[in-house]
Design a protein around this motif. Structure first.
Motif, PDB file in Angstrom:
ATOM      1  N   GLU A  92      24.817   4.155 -28.597  1.00  0.00           N
ATOM      2  CA  GLU A  92      24.684   5.555 -28.964  1.00  0.00           C
ATOM      3  C   GLU A  92      23.683   6.199 -28.003  1.00  0.00           C
ATOM      4  O   GLU A  92      22.661   5.585 -27.660  1.00  0.00           O
ATOM      5  CB  GLU A  92      24.182   5.683 -30.393  1.00  0.00           C
ATOM      6  CG  GLU A  92      25.162   5.199 -31.456  1.00  0.00           C
ATOM      7  CD  GLU A  92      26.270   6.200 -31.695  1.00  0.00           C
ATOM      8  OE1 GLU A  92      26.128   7.357 -31.232  1.00  0.00           O
ATOM      9  OE2 GLU A  92      27.260   5.840 -32.341  1.00  0.00           O
ATOM     10  N   PRO A  93      23.928   7.427 -27.547  1.00  0.00           N
ATOM     11  CA  PRO A  93      23.015   8.065 -26.600  1.00  0.00           C
ATOM     12  C   PRO A  93      21.563   8.101 -27.069  1.00  0.00           C
ATOM     13  O   PRO A  93      20.643   7.893 -26.265  1.00  0.00           O
ATOM     14  CB  PRO A  93      23.587   9.476 -26.466  1.00  0.00           C
ATOM     15  CG  PRO A  93      25.038   9.315 -26.763  1.00  0.00           C
ATOM     16  CD  PRO A  93      25.119   8.249 -27.815  1.00  0.00           C
ATOM     17  N   GLY A  94      21.354   8.323 -28.338  1.00  0.00           N
ATOM     18  CA  GLY A  94      19.996   8.414 -28.873  1.00  0.00           C
ATOM     19  C   GLY A  94      19.251   7.093 -28.909  1.00  0.00           C
ATOM     20  O   GLY A  94      18.028   7.076 -29.097  1.00  0.00           O
ATOM     21  N   GLN A  95      19.954   5.983 -28.708  1.00  0.00           N
ATOM     22  CA  GLN A  95      19.314   4.673 -28.726  1.00  0.00           C
ATOM     23  C   GLN A  95      18.656   4.312 -27.394  1.00  0.00           C
ATOM     24  O   GLN A  95      17.847   3.390 -27.345  1.00  0.00           O
ATOM     25  CB  GLN A  95      20.345   3.588 -29.073  1.00  0.00           C
ATOM     26  CG  GLN A  95      20.895   3.678 -30.487  1.00  0.00           C
ATOM     27  CD  GLN A  95      21.947   2.608 -30.746  1.00  0.00           C
ATOM     28  OE1 GLN A  95      22.731   2.279 -29.868  1.00  0.00           O
ATOM     29  NE2 GLN A  95      21.944   2.069 -31.956  1.00  0.00           N
ATOM     30  N   LEU A  96      19.016   5.001 -26.337  1.00  0.00           N
ATOM     31  CA  LEU A  96      18.509   4.660 -25.013  1.00  0.00           C
ATOM     32  C   LEU A  96      17.057   5.105 -24.854  1.00  0.00           C
ATOM     33  O   LEU A  96      16.648   6.142 -25.368  1.00  0.00           O
ATOM     34  CB  LEU A  96      19.369   5.317 -23.935  1.00  0.00           C
ATOM     35  CG  LEU A  96      20.861   4.975 -23.980  1.00  0.00           C
ATOM     36  CD1 LEU A  96      21.588   5.691 -22.855  1.00  0.00           C
ATOM     37  CD2 LEU A  96      21.088   3.480 -23.892  1.00  0.00           C
ATOM     38  N   ARG A  97      16.292   4.289 -24.133  1.00  0.00           N
ATOM     39  CA  ARG A  97      14.885   4.592 -23.871  1.00  0.00           C
ATOM     40  C   ARG A  97      14.624   4.522 -22.371  1.00  0.00           C
ATOM     41  O   ARG A  97      15.156   3.667 -21.679  1.00  0.00           O
ATOM     42  CB  ARG A  97      13.975   3.610 -24.613  1.00  0.00           C
ATOM     43  CG  ARG A  97      14.045   3.735 -26.130  1.00  0.00           C
ATOM     44  CD  ARG A  97      13.466   5.064 -26.598  1.00  0.00           C
ATOM     45  NE  ARG A  97      13.592   5.235 -28.049  1.00  0.00           N
ATOM     46  CZ  ARG A  97      14.579   5.879 -28.655  1.00  0.00           C
ATOM     47  NH1 ARG A  97      15.555   6.417 -27.914  1.00  0.00           N
ATOM     48  NH2 ARG A  97      14.614   6.000 -29.956  1.00  0.00           N
ATOM     49  N   PHE A  98      13.784   5.443 -21.906  1.00  0.00           N
ATOM     50  CA  PHE A  98      13.479   5.530 -20.484  1.00  0.00           C
ATOM     51  C   PHE A  98      11.989   5.360 -20.229  1.00  0.00           C
ATOM     52  O   PHE A  98      11.167   5.660 -21.081  1.00  0.00           O
ATOM     53  CB  PHE A  98      13.892   6.896 -19.925  1.00  0.00           C
ATOM     54  CG  PHE A  98      15.356   7.212 -20.070  1.00  0.00           C
ATOM     55  CD1 PHE A  98      16.284   6.716 -19.158  1.00  0.00           C
ATOM     56  CD2 PHE A  98      15.820   8.008 -21.110  1.00  0.00           C
ATOM     57  CE1 PHE A  98      17.626   7.008 -19.279  1.00  0.00           C
ATOM     58  CE2 PHE A  98      17.163   8.307 -21.242  1.00  0.00           C
ATOM     59  CZ  PHE A  98      18.073   7.806 -20.327  1.00  0.00           C
ATOM     60  N   TYR A  99      11.665   4.862 -19.054  1.00  0.00           N
ATOM     61  CA  TYR A  99      10.307   4.959 -18.544  1.00  0.00           C
ATOM     62  C   TYR A  99      10.390   5.672 -17.202  1.00  0.00           C
ATOM     63  O   TYR A  99      11.474   5.836 -16.635  1.00  0.00           O
ATOM     64  CB  TYR A  99       9.644   3.586 -18.420  1.00  0.00           C
ATOM     65  CG  TYR A  99      10.163   2.705 -17.311  1.00  0.00           C
ATOM     66  CD1 TYR A  99       9.559   2.700 -16.050  1.00  0.00           C
ATOM     67  CD2 TYR A  99      11.255   1.863 -17.519  1.00  0.00           C
ATOM     68  CE1 TYR A  99      10.036   1.892 -15.036  1.00  0.00           C
ATOM     69  CE2 TYR A  99      11.734   1.051 -16.508  1.00  0.00           C
ATOM     70  CZ  TYR A  99      11.121   1.069 -15.265  1.00  0.00           C
ATOM     71  OH  TYR A  99      11.604   0.277 -14.263  1.00  0.00           O
ATOM     72  N   TYR A 100       9.244   6.092 -16.679  1.00  0.00           N
ATOM     73  CA  TYR A 100       9.244   6.930 -15.480  1.00  0.00           C
ATOM     74  C   TYR A 100       8.364   6.323 -14.400  1.00  0.00           C
ATOM     75  O   TYR A 100       7.248   5.859 -14.676  1.00  0.00           O
ATOM     76  CB  TYR A 100       8.754   8.346 -15.831  1.00  0.00           C
ATOM     77  CG  TYR A 100       9.632   9.011 -16.853  1.00  0.00           C
ATOM     78  CD1 TYR A 100      10.726   9.784 -16.475  1.00  0.00           C
ATOM     79  CD2 TYR A 100       9.398   8.831 -18.218  1.00  0.00           C
ATOM     80  CE1 TYR A 100      11.550  10.367 -17.417  1.00  0.00           C
ATOM     81  CE2 TYR A 100      10.226   9.406 -19.176  1.00  0.00           C
ATOM     82  CZ  TYR A 100      11.300  10.178 -18.766  1.00  0.00           C
ATOM     83  OH  TYR A 100      12.113  10.739 -19.703  1.00  0.00           O
ATOM     84  N   SER A 101       8.869   6.333 -13.167  1.00  0.00           N
ATOM     85  CA  SER A 101       8.102   5.839 -12.029  1.00  0.00           C
ATOM     86  C   SER A 101       6.997   6.840 -11.703  1.00  0.00           C
ATOM     87  O   SER A 101       6.920   7.926 -12.282  1.00  0.00           O
ATOM     88  CB  SER A 101       9.021   5.661 -10.819  1.00  0.00           C
ATOM     89  OG  SER A 101       9.447   6.935 -10.334  1.00  0.00           O
ATOM     90  N   ILE A 109      14.856   1.291 -20.209  1.00  0.00           N
ATOM     91  CA  ILE A 109      14.013   0.245 -20.774  1.00  0.00           C
ATOM     92  C   ILE A 109      14.872  -0.692 -21.610  1.00  0.00           C
ATOM     93  O   ILE A 109      15.581  -0.255 -22.518  1.00  0.00           O
ATOM     94  CB  ILE A 109      12.918   0.833 -21.686  1.00  0.00           C
ATOM     95  CG1 ILE A 109      11.950   1.693 -20.880  1.00  0.00           C
ATOM     96  CG2 ILE A 109      12.143  -0.292 -22.404  1.00  0.00           C
ATOM     97  CD1 ILE A 109      10.894   2.365 -21.733  1.00  0.00           C
ATOM     98  N   GLY A 110      14.832  -1.967 -21.301  1.00  0.00           N
ATOM     99  CA  GLY A 110      15.400  -2.995 -22.161  1.00  0.00           C
ATOM    100  C   GLY A 110      16.897  -2.975 -22.368  1.00  0.00           C
ATOM    101  O   GLY A 110      17.400  -3.557 -23.320  1.00  0.00           O
TER     102      GLY A 110
END
Length: 258
Positions: A92-101, A109-110
């Motif tokens: 699901e789109p809302g499940q995705l997690r990001f980090y930033y360089s 993430i993960g």
């Protein structure tokens, strides 16, 4: 991106990326690059739907924009990105997690295991361009061809000496196209490496004559790294220039429309 404002009329439309689509999941092969084209000029109902998938930090960032059009542009861009990545990751789109360089480039993430899903995004006016790859660093850039930016001061300030000399030797009638050919190729590469334009656009050379094959030539930065990337121009229609930079051997490019 270049800070460009242009008057454009774009038909409002719905983005048809929904997880209710029976063909919602996609496969990306290691020898493929998928290029997605989308518009941020969406109906308010579609903006509201995409907004629901955003994380708290993305929502805070969206609502820092003073103007509604800028806020909606960010929500559309990030919401569509989540929908696209969800198609490959079966999430699901809302499940995705990001980090930033350090340069602000988002990464997942993960979500990756043996195969790493890489992506990059570029905006110009209402157009959004997404590039997706497996196990390859990737960068993409799209720019509206605005004549006010194709001047000698910008060229001398950002291009390498070789590029500036080549640019100034060209007939004035093709300089505008040459400028954006050069800019998009250079920015695509810098985005692929995660360096950003502040690391020095003059540290490498790209071909810039319109119609000339896209070529990346190292002059100062690590030549081994530079030689491991290839460039490709993307046809985004009249009034725009776009380019792609990809790590590794050349592979197939497939276009998809959102």
């Amino acid at each position: 991106n270049l800070l460009i404002v242009a008057n454009m009329t774009v038909m409002k439309k719905n983005c048809h990326l929904t997880l209710d689509d029976p063909h919602k999941y996609l496969t990306l092969k290691s020898d493929e690059i998928h290029i997605w084209r989308a518009s941020s000029d969406l109906l308010s109902t579609e903006i509201e739907r995409l907004e629901q998938s955003l994380s708290d930090d993305e929502l805070k960032r969206a609502y820092r924009f003073v103007f509604m059009k800028d806020r909606n542009r960010f929500i559309a861009g990030r919401g569509i990105l989540r929908a696209i990545l969800g198609l490959y990751l079966k999430k699901e789109p809302g499940q995705l997690r990001f980090y930033y360089s350090l340069n602000g480039k988002p990464e997942l993430i993960g979500e990756n295991s043996d195969e790493e899903l890489n992506f990059n995004v570029s905006y110009s006016n209402y157009h959004i361009l997404y590039a997706v790859s497996l196990n390859r660093r990737i960068g993409v850039d799209i720019e509206f061809i605005h004549p006010d930016f194709a001047d000698e001061q910008i060229v001398k300030g950002f291009f390498s000496i070789q590029e500036a000399d080549k640019f100034l030797s060209l007939p004035k009638k093709i300089r505008k196209e040459a400028f954006f050919t050069c800019w998009t190729r250079k920015e695509a590469y810098l985005k692929a490496t995660g360096k950003g334009i502040t690391s020095g656009m003059d540290q490498f050379v790209v071909s810039l004559i319109p119609g000339e094959p896209a070529e990346l030539i190292p002059i100062k930065i690590n030549p081994e790294e530079t030689s491991n990337f290839w460039l490709e121009d993307l046809n985004m229609g009249q009034g725009y220039k776009a380019a792609l930079a990809v790590e590794g051997s050349r592979c197939k490019i497939k276009y998809r429309q959102c």
